[in-house]
Design a protein around this motif. Sequence first.
Motif, PDB file in Angstrom:
ATOM      1  N   GLU A  59       0.825  -1.209   0.000  1.00 37.54           N
ATOM      2  CA  GLU A  59       0.000   0.000   0.000  1.00 37.54           C
ATOM      3  C   GLU A  59       0.861   1.261   0.000  1.00 37.54           C
ATOM      4  OE1 GLU A  59      -3.095  -0.137   2.860  1.00 37.54           O
ATOM      5  OE2 GLU A  59      -3.564  -2.224   2.419  1.00 37.54           O
ATOM      6  N   HIS A  60       2.047   1.157   0.574  1.00 38.77           N
ATOM      7  CA  HIS A  60       2.959   2.306   0.628  1.00 38.77           C
ATOM      8  C   HIS A  60       4.358   1.819   0.276  1.00 38.77           C
ATOM      9  CE1 HIS A  60      -0.310   4.414   2.504  1.00 38.77           C
ATOM     10  NE2 HIS A  60      -0.352   3.537   3.491  1.00 38.77           N
ATOM     11  N   GLN A  61       5.269   2.765   0.160  1.00 39.43           N
ATOM     12  CA  GLN A  61       6.673   2.442  -0.055  1.00 39.43           C
ATOM     13  C   GLN A  61       6.900   1.627  -1.339  1.00 39.43           C
ATOM     14  OE1 GLN A  61       7.892   4.591   1.821  1.00 39.43           O
ATOM     15  NE2 GLN A  61       9.235   3.498   3.199  1.00 39.43           N
ATOM     16  N   VAL A  62       6.486   2.138  -2.475  1.00 34.36           N
ATOM     17  CA  VAL A  62       6.701   1.457  -3.748  1.00 34.36           C
ATOM     18  C   VAL A  62       8.049   1.906  -4.317  1.00 34.36           C
ATOM     19  CG1 VAL A  62       5.822   1.132  -6.075  1.00 34.36           C
ATOM     20  CG2 VAL A  62       4.236   1.304  -4.170  1.00 34.36           C
ATOM     21  N   ASP A  63       8.919   0.949  -4.594  1.00 36.66           N
ATOM     22  CA  ASP A  63      10.242   1.232  -5.166  1.00 36.66           C
ATOM     23  C   ASP A  63      10.110   1.355  -6.685  1.00 36.66           C
ATOM     24  OD1 ASP A  63      12.863   1.397  -5.924  1.00 36.66           O
ATOM     25  OD2 ASP A  63      13.488  -0.490  -4.991  1.00 36.66           O
ATOM     26  N   THR A  64      10.073   2.599  -7.166  1.00 38.49           N
ATOM     27  CA  THR A  64       9.823   2.810  -8.599  1.00 38.49           C
ATOM     28  C   THR A  64      10.970   2.295  -9.471  1.00 38.49           C
ATOM     29  OG1 THR A  64      10.671   5.063  -8.443  1.00 38.49           O
ATOM     30  CG2 THR A  64       8.286   4.773  -8.258  1.00 38.49           C
ATOM     31  N   ALA A  65      12.204   2.401  -8.990  1.00 36.46           N
ATOM     32  CA  ALA A  65      13.338   1.904  -9.775  1.00 36.46           C
ATOM     33  C   ALA A  65      13.223   0.395  -9.971  1.00 36.46           C
ATOM     34  CB  ALA A  65      14.655   2.253  -9.090  1.00 36.46           C
ATOM     35  N   TYR A  66      12.830  -0.298  -8.913  1.00 40.61           N
ATOM     36  CA  TYR A  66      12.648  -1.749  -8.993  1.00 40.61           C
ATOM     37  C   TYR A  66      11.530  -2.099  -9.967  1.00 40.61           C
ATOM     38  CZ  TYR A  66      11.416  -6.488  -7.553  1.00 40.61           C
ATOM     39  OH  TYR A  66      11.112  -7.818  -7.536  1.00 40.61           O
ATOM     40  N   ILE A  67      10.443  -1.339  -9.897  1.00 37.57           N
ATOM     41  CA  ILE A  67       9.309  -1.593 -10.800  1.00 37.57           C
ATOM     42  C   ILE A  67       9.726  -1.333 -12.245  1.00 37.57           C
ATOM     43  CG2 ILE A  67       7.024  -0.783 -11.493  1.00 37.57           C
ATOM     44  CD1 ILE A  67       6.421  -0.352  -8.527  1.00 37.57           C
ATOM     45  N   GLN A  68      10.456  -0.254 -12.489  1.00 40.75           N
ATOM     46  CA  GLN A  68      10.907   0.046 -13.844  1.00 40.75           C
ATOM     47  C   GLN A  68      11.820  -1.057 -14.379  1.00 40.75           C
ATOM     48  OE1 GLN A  68      12.617   3.937 -13.414  1.00 40.75           O
ATOM     49  NE2 GLN A  68      10.693   4.971 -13.902  1.00 40.75           N
ATOM     50  N   GLU A  69      12.683  -1.567 -13.517  1.00 39.66           N
ATOM     51  CA  GLU A  69      13.566  -2.656 -13.929  1.00 39.66           C
ATOM     52  C   GLU A  69      12.764  -3.907 -14.282  1.00 39.66           C
ATOM     53  OE1 GLU A  69      17.333  -5.323 -12.349  1.00 39.66           O
ATOM     54  OE2 GLU A  69      16.532  -3.752 -11.067  1.00 39.66           O
ATOM     55  N   ARG A  70      11.767  -4.209 -13.474  1.00 37.75           N
ATOM     56  CA  ARG A  70      10.925  -5.379 -13.755  1.00 37.75           C
ATOM     57  C   ARG A  70      10.149  -5.200 -15.053  1.00 37.75           C
ATOM     58  NH1 ARG A  70       7.559  -8.155  -9.600  1.00 37.75           N
ATOM     59  NH2 ARG A  70       7.319  -9.444 -11.436  1.00 37.75           N
ATOM     60  N   VAL A  71       9.641  -3.994 -15.285  1.00 34.57           N
ATOM     61  CA  VAL A  71       8.929  -3.724 -16.545  1.00 34.57           C
ATOM     62  C   VAL A  71       9.882  -3.926 -17.718  1.00 34.57           C
ATOM     63  CG1 VAL A  71       7.875  -1.907 -17.955  1.00 34.57           C
ATOM     64  CG2 VAL A  71       7.184  -2.185 -15.569  1.00 34.57           C
ATOM     65  N   MET A  72      11.084  -3.395 -17.614  1.00 36.63           N
ATOM     66  CA  MET A  72      12.075  -3.532 -18.680  1.00 36.63           C
ATOM     67  C   MET A  72      12.394  -5.015 -18.928  1.00 36.63           C
ATOM     68  SD  MET A  72      16.037  -2.388 -18.863  1.00 36.63           S
ATOM     69  CE  MET A  72      16.379  -3.791 -17.817  1.00 36.63           C
ATOM     70  N   LEU A  73      12.576  -5.766 -17.863  1.00 36.83           N
ATOM     71  CA  LEU A  73      12.888  -7.187 -18.015  1.00 36.83           C
ATOM     72  C   LEU A  73      11.717  -7.942 -18.646  1.00 36.83           C
ATOM     73  CD1 LEU A  73      14.781  -7.858 -14.663  1.00 36.83           C
ATOM     74  CD2 LEU A  73      15.755  -7.805 -16.973  1.00 36.83           C
ATOM     75  N   ARG A  74      10.513  -7.620 -18.233  1.00 36.57           N
ATOM     76  CA  ARG A  74       9.333  -8.269 -18.841  1.00 36.57           C
ATOM     77  C   ARG A  74       9.243  -7.938 -20.324  1.00 36.57           C
ATOM     78  NH1 ARG A  74       4.816 -11.047 -16.076  1.00 36.57           N
ATOM     79  NH2 ARG A  74       5.648 -11.219 -13.996  1.00 36.57           N
TER      80      ARG A  74
END
Length: 98
Positions: A59-74
């Motif tokens: 609900e809080h504390q979303v790591d945007t860099a991690y999410i961007q990396e996962r999107v890139m990998l997907r």
Amino acid sequence: QNEKELQDVVKQQEEKLLQLIDKSGEVMRLKAEVSELKRLLQRAETEAKVLWEEMRGKEHQVDTAYIQERVMLRREVEKLRLLLMEKEDENMRLTDKY
């Protein structure tokens, strides 16, 4: 008279052939457009899938860099999967042709 009729028939056939060529080009352009739209849709679905996975339970504390990396990998995985499918299709077409 017969020669004139023959010339008219040949002219009509040429016009029909030109129309078919025009339609063929349009079909190829539309197929390319559909392919691009499918690729864009797949990219958006990939991003949405990653974001939903990340947001689920957080609900809080979303790591945007991690999410961007996962999107890139997907995206990379989907791109490689698409390339594999295209090569398999190409191989099937070649084996069917010969």
